[in-house]
Write an enzyme that holds these catalytic residues in place. Structure first.
Site, PDB file in Angstrom:
ATOM      1  CG  ASP A  45      -2.049   1.024   1.738  1.00 41.81           C
ATOM      2  OD1 ASP A  45      -1.008   1.916   0.428  1.00 41.81           O
ATOM      3  OD2 ASP A  45      -2.574   1.859   2.492  1.00 41.81           O
TER       4      ASP A  45
ATOM      5  CE  LYS B 163      -4.462   8.414   0.838  1.00 37.90           C
ATOM      6  NZ  LYS B 163      -4.746   9.276   1.906  1.00 37.90           N
TER       7      LYS B 163
ATOM      8  CB  CYS C 166      -8.718   5.359   7.819  1.00 40.06           C
ATOM      9  SG  CYS C 166     -10.782   5.775   7.684  1.00 40.06           S
TER      10      CYS C 166
HETATM   11  N1  PMP Z   1      -3.767   3.592   2.785  1.00 44.14           N
HETATM   12  C1  PMP Z   1      -3.251   4.206   3.188  1.00 44.14           C
HETATM   13  C2  PMP Z   1      -1.662   4.077   3.843  1.00 44.14           C
HETATM   14  C3  PMP Z   1      -3.758   5.755   3.592  1.00 44.14           C
HETATM   15  O1  PMP Z   1      -3.150   6.634   3.855  1.00 44.14           O
HETATM   16  C4  PMP Z   1      -5.187   5.566   2.656  1.00 44.14           C
HETATM   17  C5  PMP Z   1      -5.978   7.421   2.521  1.00 44.14           C
HETATM   18  N2  PMP Z   1      -5.788   7.805   3.603  1.00 44.14           N
HETATM   19  C6  PMP Z   1      -5.776   4.645   2.144  1.00 44.14           C
HETATM   20  C7  PMP Z   1      -5.468   3.802   2.033  1.00 44.14           C
HETATM   21  C8  PMP Z   1      -7.222   4.643   1.374  1.00 44.14           C
HETATM   22  O2  PMP Z   1      -7.046   5.396  -0.154  1.00 44.14           O
HETATM   23  P1  PMP Z   1      -8.503   6.161  -0.973  1.00 44.14           P
HETATM   24  O3  PMP Z   1      -8.903   7.014   0.442  1.00 44.14           O
HETATM   25  O4  PMP Z   1      -7.298   7.122  -2.036  1.00 44.14           O
HETATM   26  O5  PMP Z   1      -8.537   5.160  -1.417  1.00 44.14           O
END
Ligand code: PMP
Length: 425
Positions: A205, A231, A371
């Site tokens: 990831d 991002k 999250c």
């Molecule tokens: N993995 C990580 C480490 C993240 O920081 C994020 C976004 N906060 C995500 C996954 C999910 O990304 P997205 O919401 O752009 O799908």
């Protein structure tokens, strides 16, 4: 393609980001929520408008000029992505809506068809929910077993446990490269070598690494790499799943429909070649094209320079916040082992209240569980406040952050004189 290298000049970078001129509650905006999403430079914003004014057409379908131009511009970005992450072949780049979709595509498109009940998927305790939930769903569906590499109190992974957990039943290791909640940079290569030695594949990831540091899929030992465009200066609703060619060939498409097929009869269909097989329907054409401008922007700065800038800010922020009474800093103390993220709390003050006081100073930070509820559980806190940096942030903004946190401490009477700079939970 040669890309002209720009000097890393934060002042001129800031001029490219119109939103940084705005005020919040009468104060200049200090945007420190970059781990959630980055701001966009004029080059990206203008590209979206240019696309709709000059080129707008559906791709891959028309012989007419606009359609061909749109297709060319959309496809050209695959090469930019490939070059950014050091992939070998352009068709290894699958466009998605973001990291979440990319990880779900690995779970549904690869693991669901390749794994059996009892096969093990190794994750870590510091994953974002989007690298936990799809695996739990799959576990409930087909009976895979999930193993979690635990987090140590300083926010790094327990590598001894990792060596124990990655074993002959491991079929996939799926890990974050950098934690969005604590900033921890994970030693992916070391873990990948352990996984590969067991014949397992490795999914990374990269949501918090690809935008912030040089990432090379070969050096990392990744078989899959997921990341989000929004991002890294690009539009929302854009993202990438990169996977090794051989692995993509093993995957099943998630969605059926236009563009992903070669032939369709009323009885059956055959799939288009990779990567189109995974891109059913009309995609986010202008988003992908504008993502290309975002990649140009970062590449011109140089990802090593982006990383160096963030390390400087991080180092300064850890010292400034660490000096404040009542502040606890979470995550590894060494800047080399963390991305540009500072997670902290203030004794006696709920992080949500910190966030509100900071907002009244124009300082935008994220508060909550980010999250990553298992990280909060491991730290034994309900939430943290998190400042996260990017190319346009300055040491003056770190000062503004520290002053606003000191103000929150005064406002809530939370600064008890307790020592700051305590790392870990
Ligand atoms: N993995 C990580 C480490 C993240 O920081 C994020 C976004 N906060 C995500 C996954 C999910 O990304 P997205 O919401 O752009 O799908």
């Amino acid at each position: 393609m040669t890309i002209e290298r720009r000097a890393f000049d934060t002042r001129s970078i800031r001029r490219d980001f119109p939103i940084l001129k705005r005020e919040v509650h009468g104060k200049p905006l200090v945007y420190l929520d970059n781990a959630a999403t980055s701001q966009k430079p004029v080059q990206v914003i203008a590209e979206i408008t240019r696309y709709y004014r000059d080129t707008n057409a559906n791709i891959h379908r028309g012989v007419h000029t606009l359609s061909q131009e749109a297709t060319q511009q959309y496809e050209d970005v695959r090469e930019k992505v490939r070059a950014l992450i050091g992939g070998r072949r352009v068709e290894e780049v699958v466009y998605t809506s973001g990291t979440t979709m990319s990880l779900n595509l690995v779970a549904r498109g690869w693991a669901r068809h390749r794994l059996r009940a009892g096969d093990e998927v190794v994750l870590t305790e510091i994953e974002h929910h989007s690298n936990i939930v799809p695996w739990q769903q799959l576990r409930d569906e087909i009976g895979i077993v999930l193993r979690f590499i635990p987090m140590l109190p300083d926010g790094t992974l327990d590598m001894e446990e990792a060596r124990r957990l990655i074993g002959p039943r491991t079929r996939l290791l799926s890990v974050t490269h950098a934690s969005n909640a604590l900033g921890t940079i994970v030693p992916v290569r070391e873990l990948a070598d352990l996984a590969h030695a067991q014949g397992a594949l490795v999914c990374v990831d990269g949501a918090q690494s690809v935008p912030h540091m040089p990432v090379d899929v070969t050096e990392l030992g990744a078989d899959f790499l997921a990341f989000s465009g929004h991002k890294m200066l690009g539009p929302t609703g854009t993202g990438v799943l990169w996977a090794r060619h051989e692995v993509l060939e093993e995957m099943e498409p998630l969605f059926g429909g236009g563009d992903m097929i070669l032939t369709v009869t009323l009885e059956e269909s055959t799939w288009n070649e990779i990567p189109y097989r995974f891109e059913a329907g009309t995609p986010n054409i202008e988003g992908v094209i504008a993502l290309g401008k975002a990649i140009d922007y970062l590449t011109a700065l140089g990802m090593d320079q982006v990383r160096a800038h963030e390390v400087e800010l991080l180092d300064y922020a850890l010292r400034r916040l660490g000096d404040l009474p009542g502040v606890t800093l979470f995550g590894p103390p060494e800047v080399e082992r963390r991305g540009g993220v500072v997670s902290f709390d203030l004794e006696g003050v709920h992080p949500h209240d910190i966030g509100q006081v900071l907002d009244s100073h124009g300082v935008a930070v994220r508060t909550g569980h980010h999250c990553a509820q298992p990280v909060m559980a491991a730290l034994r806190v309900p939430a943290t406040a998190r400042a996260s940096f990017y190319i346009y942030n300055t040491p003056d903004e770190v000062d503004a952050l520290a002053e606003a946190v000191a103000d929150a401490a005064r406002f809530f009477g939370g600064a008890t004189g307790a020592t700051g700079a305590a790392h870990g939970g």
